[in-house]
Design a protein around this motif. Structure first.
Motif, mmCIF file in Angstrom:
data_model
loop_
_atom_site.group_PDB
_atom_site.id
_atom_site.type_symbol
_atom_site.label_atom_id
_atom_site.label_comp_id
_atom_site.label_asym_id
_atom_site.label_seq_id
_atom_site.Cartn_x
_atom_site.Cartn_y
_atom_site.Cartn_z
ATOM 1 N N PRO A 116 -1.708 -1.296 -1.948
ATOM 2 C CA PRO A 116 -0.409 -1.759 -1.455
ATOM 3 C C PRO A 116 0.161 -0.886 -0.192
ATOM 4 N N PRO A 117 1.030 -1.315 0.243
ATOM 5 C CA PRO A 117 1.867 -0.257 1.328
ATOM 6 C C PRO A 117 2.040 1.160 0.824
ATOM 7 N N GLN A 118 2.066 2.025 1.621
ATOM 8 C CA GLN A 118 2.403 3.369 0.954
ATOM 9 C C GLN A 118 4.055 3.633 1.377
ATOM 10 N N GLN A 119 4.780 4.511 0.557
ATOM 11 C CA GLN A 119 6.074 4.748 1.228
ATOM 12 C C GLN A 119 5.986 5.689 2.434
ATOM 13 N N SER A 120 4.890 6.351 2.575
ATOM 14 C CA SER A 120 4.719 7.219 3.856
ATOM 15 C C SER A 120 3.210 7.595 3.809
ATOM 16 N N TYR A 121 2.795 7.920 4.961
ATOM 17 C CA TYR A 121 1.454 8.354 5.117
ATOM 18 C C TYR A 121 1.339 9.797 5.893
ATOM 19 N N THR A 122 0.754 10.598 5.300
ATOM 20 C CA THR A 122 0.780 11.931 5.966
ATOM 21 C C THR A 122 -0.436 12.375 6.560
ATOM 22 N N GLY A 123 -0.383 12.806 7.744
ATOM 23 C CA GLY A 123 -1.567 13.148 8.545
ATOM 24 C C GLY A 123 -2.170 14.783 8.038
ATOM 25 N N THR A 124 -3.473 14.766 8.432
ATOM 26 C CA THR A 124 -4.119 15.853 8.182
ATOM 27 C C THR A 124 -5.118 15.986 9.239
ATOM 28 N N GLU A 125 -5.817 17.263 9.188
ATOM 29 C CA GLU A 125 -6.998 17.515 9.985
ATOM 30 C C GLU A 125 -8.035 17.734 9.151
ATOM 31 N N ARG A 126 -9.029 16.966 9.307
ATOM 32 C CA ARG A 126 -10.265 17.131 8.400
ATOM 33 C C ARG A 126 -11.462 16.679 9.380
ATOM 34 N N ASN A 127 -12.583 17.611 9.048
ATOM 35 C CA ASN A 127 -13.711 17.168 9.791
ATOM 36 C C ASN A 127 -13.543 17.163 11.472
#
Length: 330
Positions: A116-127
């Motif tokens: 389902p849609p999330q309340q917010s999407y948090t960006g991160t740095e990976r790989n």
């Protein structure tokens, strides 16, 4: 019991009477449940498959380090991503794949879990890849990676038809020939596209045609995307007018800058004839347009014979008009 046994025996005979038919049925089921990956295009019909598994076949030719959607970091979220996040970028971010210059020999079969849609999407740095954050409302669904395997069996699905989607080499379709430049290196209207119709403000303009969208040569100044640095592209359906305008440039992870565009709907198109638009200023100011898609890369636009598809949304088209930039009159 005898009736049940007879029915089971009959069903068993029917199932095994023609193995080729059973194989065809399995292949048809596989084609219906498997999607083909396309760069910068959202997967279709995910909203009806929440909490279900969806399989996506990812051709090997897209698993290279120069894929533009990865360079532009086209992904939002961490572990759970928006449905318009590019699948290859997500696989890199989650560590499932490591891209190289040369494409691998085998495609990948990726299983997604639709969320389902999330309340917010948090960006991160990976790989080595940084995903973006999104804190506003997301009107569609999300997905996460369940598994990623090399696809070694079965036939590869036919790619979705895209009549005009330039690649990195900017090759022109064979059915559309390069056009000689007009006076001052201007763009010309091919004879095959010289059909005039009346737009929503009752003014003559050209009927929509792929020939009007196609690059008119292999040099950058003959590309349609280059033309949009000094002009704005207006397209119409039977009821709506859209504006495709350059908004600026964004630097990719490779250090190169890419042009970005806004695709907007023009408000009150019946009142906005050419003179009114020039007086308001081209591209039109914010009070005259409603932005449908912001910061769009040119390769996200898929041009069809009578439609434009952008980020999974299809817009029917009937007429087109290029207008040069103007300054609003005081």
């Amino acid at each position: 019991l005898q009736v049940c046994a007879a029915l089971m025996s009959k069903r068993g005979l029917e199932e095994h009477s023609d193995p080729s038919e059973a194989k065809k049925a399995r292949q048809a089921d596989e084609a219906n449940t498997m999607h083909m990956y396309q760069p910068c295009a959202a997967l279709p019909a995910l909203a009806s498959k929440v909490n279900s598994l969806v399989e996506v076949l990812l051709p090997a030719k897209y698993l290279t380090s120069d894929l533009k959607s990865v360079k532009l970091c086209r992904l939002w979220g961490t572990d759970v991503y928006t449905d318009d996040s590019d699948l290859v970028a997500v696989l890199v971010h989650t560590g499932h794949v490591k891209l190289k210059q040369a494409a691998p020999k085998l495609p990948l079969l990726v299983s997604l879990r639709v969320c389902p849609p999330q309340q917010s999407y948090t960006g991160t740095e990976r790989n080595g890849l940084k995903s973006r954050s999104w804190t506003k409302e997301h009107c569609s669904v999300s997905y996460k990676i369940e598994r990623c395997l090399q696809h070694t069996a079965g036939s590869v699905l036919a790619p979705e038809l895209s009549l005009l989607r330039p690649g990195t080499s900017r090759q022109i379709p064979g059915s559309i020939y390069p056009q000689l430049a007009g006076p001052g290196q201007s763009f010309v209207v091919p004879p095959s596209a010289s059909s005039v119709v009346f737009n929503l403000s009752n003014e003559p303009c050209y009927k929509y045609s792929l020939s009007l969208i196609a690059d008119q040569g292999t040099q950058p100044d003959r590309w349609t995307s280059g033309r949009l640095r000094r002009e704005v592209f207006y397209l119409e359906s039977h009821h709506r007018r859209f504006e495709l305008a350059l908004t600026g440039q964004r630097k990719g992870t490779d250090g190169y800058e890419y042009d970005m565009y806004n695709f907007s709907q023009v408000m009150r198109p019946h009142e906005m004839d050419r003179r009114e638009m020039e007086a308001a200023g081209v591209p039109l100011p914010a009070e005259h347009v409603k932005v449908m898609h912001a910061d769009v890369d040119w390769e996200e636009f898929v041009w069809g014979p009578c439609f434009l598809r952008c980020r999974g949304v299809e817009y029917p088209l009937v007429s087109t008009l290029f207008m040069p930039h103007t300054v609003a009159s005081s």
